[in-house]
Enzyme design. Structure first.
Site, short mmCIF file in Angstrom:
data_model
loop_
_atom_site.label_atom_id
_atom_site.label_comp_id
_atom_site.label_asym_id
_atom_site.label_seq_id
_atom_site.Cartn_x
_atom_site.Cartn_y
_atom_site.Cartn_z
N ALA A 142 -4.45 7.50 -4.54
CA ALA A 142 -3.08 7.04 -4.78
C ALA A 142 -3.20 5.54 -5.07
O ALA A 142 -3.05 4.70 -4.18
CB ALA A 142 -2.24 7.30 -3.55
N SER B 224 0.86 -1.20 0.00
CA SER B 224 0.00 0.00 0.00
C SER B 224 0.88 1.24 0.00
O SER B 224 2.07 1.16 -0.30
CB SER B 224 -0.94 -0.03 1.21
OG SER B 224 -1.91 0.98 1.10
N ASN B 225 0.32 2.37 0.33
CA ASN B 225 1.11 3.61 0.40
C ASN B 225 0.56 4.49 1.53
O ASN B 225 -0.38 4.10 2.21
CB ASN B 225 1.08 4.34 -0.95
CG ASN B 225 -0.34 4.63 -1.38
OD1 ASN B 225 -1.06 5.38 -0.72
ND2 ASN B 225 -0.78 4.02 -2.48
N HIS B 226 1.17 5.66 1.70
CA HIS B 226 0.83 6.50 2.87
C HIS B 226 -0.38 7.40 2.68
O HIS B 226 -0.64 8.25 3.52
CB HIS B 226 2.03 7.37 3.23
CG HIS B 226 3.22 6.60 3.71
ND1 HIS B 226 3.19 5.83 4.84
CD2 HIS B 226 4.46 6.45 3.18
CE1 HIS B 226 4.36 5.26 5.01
NE2 HIS B 226 5.15 5.60 4.01
N SER B 227 -1.10 7.28 1.59
CA SER B 227 -2.25 8.17 1.38
C SER B 227 -3.25 8.03 2.53
O SER B 227 -3.62 6.91 2.91
CB SER B 227 -2.93 7.84 0.04
OG SER B 227 -4.17 8.50 -0.02
#
Ligand code: C5P
Length: 402
Positions: free
Chosen positions: A278, A208-211
């Site tokens: 994102a 995943s990512n930090h969004s």
């Protein structure tokens, strides 16, 4: 006329407080949900029972409910409201608002309110004309408080002059036209992608990512407050739009986001699409159905590209529909923003750079540059995500309406 609108009605200690009852009645009759905040002094002029009965909501005076100790959160009240209307606004409360005094619930809510604030001053004519009051009103006006000018006439003191609180019917007209002006996107349909996506590696792990989903939620709320019919396809995010009018479709992976978006997009005549999510660019080619065991050797994951939602929607874009994309870069931002605009058939790109302090994932602020097809870019200063959303909504509105 005000269906679905959340209005906080602040009442201060003025003889005009009795008119707040008529005002509350008009607001409720027009379909608004009204919560009343009173200063301790206001209770001497009009009873909380009257206001609670008219608004069908408990009256908020203290930081804690004296009966059961429940906390009256000024922050959540400020977030709940579409408009904070302080009527009547006494000279005392106006002075405290101008100087940031926070010694009662009405004032702390004012300081934390994110919604527009209207105040209807009510006082004696000499008080109203006093330099101190004039300067406080001037300060508040410059800070964006919408001041409802008092009328001239007979005052409670027996004197005659300017200081009578604006009549409830006239305040009501101002409230209705305020929302009508804000409703510049009414009946416009807007579809938004927001938040991160999670790509399963196995039943336990994911990429995943930090969004945080904050920017997407702020944009959805802002567009809905202008009357748009907003649907958000949201990846897993703890941040939700606060407006009840926004429809949210929850998804987890990039593939699910693509399916949900496309099925909505192809079935509705959208006026705009905002690609704020994102979305993961790659996803494990095969998610393991069982938890992968830890081994001593290194693990190689095979990743396949996900479908680009903005790109695919760009191919199907109907004329008149406005597409807005986001670009988050660590370098070469401008070239990349322009390239995305072309490749994904976007009308506008919002670039935020991770190298700018206070911009990007997770934080409450953002620093963006708006890129357009036929106009020079606009570099904006660091702002709260709500203010960035409002700037973006202004531009989307122009693109839709032009
Ligand atoms: O190419 P890049 O991923 O940097 O482009 C970012 C823009 O494209 C954003 O508006 C993002 O929401 C959108 N996007 C998308 N689907 C993807 C990847 C990105 O809609 N799979």
């Amino acid at each position: 006329m005000l269906a679905g609108k959340h209005i906080l009605l602040g009442i201060t200690g003025s003889i005009a407080a009795y008119k707040a009852a008529a005002l509350a009645r008009l607001l409720v009759k027009a379909g608004a949900q009204v919560k009343v905040l009173m200063t301790p002094m206001a209770k001497r002029f009009i009873t909380p029972l009257t206001m609670a009965t008219l608004t069908r909501n408990p009256i908020l005076v203290d930081f804690f409910d004296p009966e059961n100790g429940a906390w009256n959160s000024h922050v959540s009240l400020g977030c709940w409201a579409d408009l904070y209307l302080i009527a009547p606004a006494s000279a005392n409360t106006l002075a405290k608002m101008a100087t940031g005094v926070a010694d009662n619930l009405l004032l702390t809510t004012y300081l934390s309110a994110r919604c527009p604030v209207m105040a209807a001053p009510a006082m004696d004519l000499d008080m109203y004309m006093h330099d101190a009051v004039r300067s406080n009103l001037d300060t508040l006006g410059k800070r964006g408080v919408i001041l409802l000018e008092p009328a001239s006439g007979e005052l409670a003191s027996g004197l005659s002059g300017k200081g009578r609180m604006m009549e409830p019917e006239d305040i009501m007209d101002r409230v209705v036209s305020f929302f009508a002006a804000k409703g510049s996107l009414s009946s416009r349909k807007i579809l938004i992608t927001s938040g991160p996506t999670k790509e399963a590696i196995d039943p336990v792990r994911f990429i995943s990512n930090h969004s945080s989903g904050r920017m997407g939620a702020a944009i959805a709320d802002e567009l809905a407050s202008r009357g748009a019919d907003v649907t958000v396809v949201s990846g897993p995010s703890p941040v939700r739009p606060s407006s009840e009018a926004v429809k949210v479709v929850d998804v987890v992976s990039a593939a699910q986001m693509y399916e949900a978006f496309m099925s909505l997009y192809s079935s509705g005549d959208f006026d705009a699409a905002v690609f704020c999510a994102a979305v993961a660019d790659y996803s494990p080619s095969e998610a393991s159905p069982v938890k992968l065991k830890k081994e001593d050797s290194s693990l190689v994951l095979k990743l396949s590209p996900t479908k680009d939602i903005a790109f695919e929607a760009g191919k199907r874009k109907r004329s008149g529909c406005v597409h807005v994309g986001f670009a988050l870069e660590t370098d070469g931002g401008e070239d990349s923003a322009r390239d995305k605009m072309e490749r994904k058939n976007l009308d506008m790109v919002v670039l935020n750079s991770l190298t700018d302090e206070g911009a990007g994932f997770g934080c409450p602020t953002n620093k963006v540059t708006f890129f357009y097809r036929n106009a020079p870019e606009e570099a904006m200063p660091l702002k709260s995500k709500q203010d960035v959303a409002s700037d973006l909504a202004d531009r989307i509105e122009k693109l839709i309406l032009c």
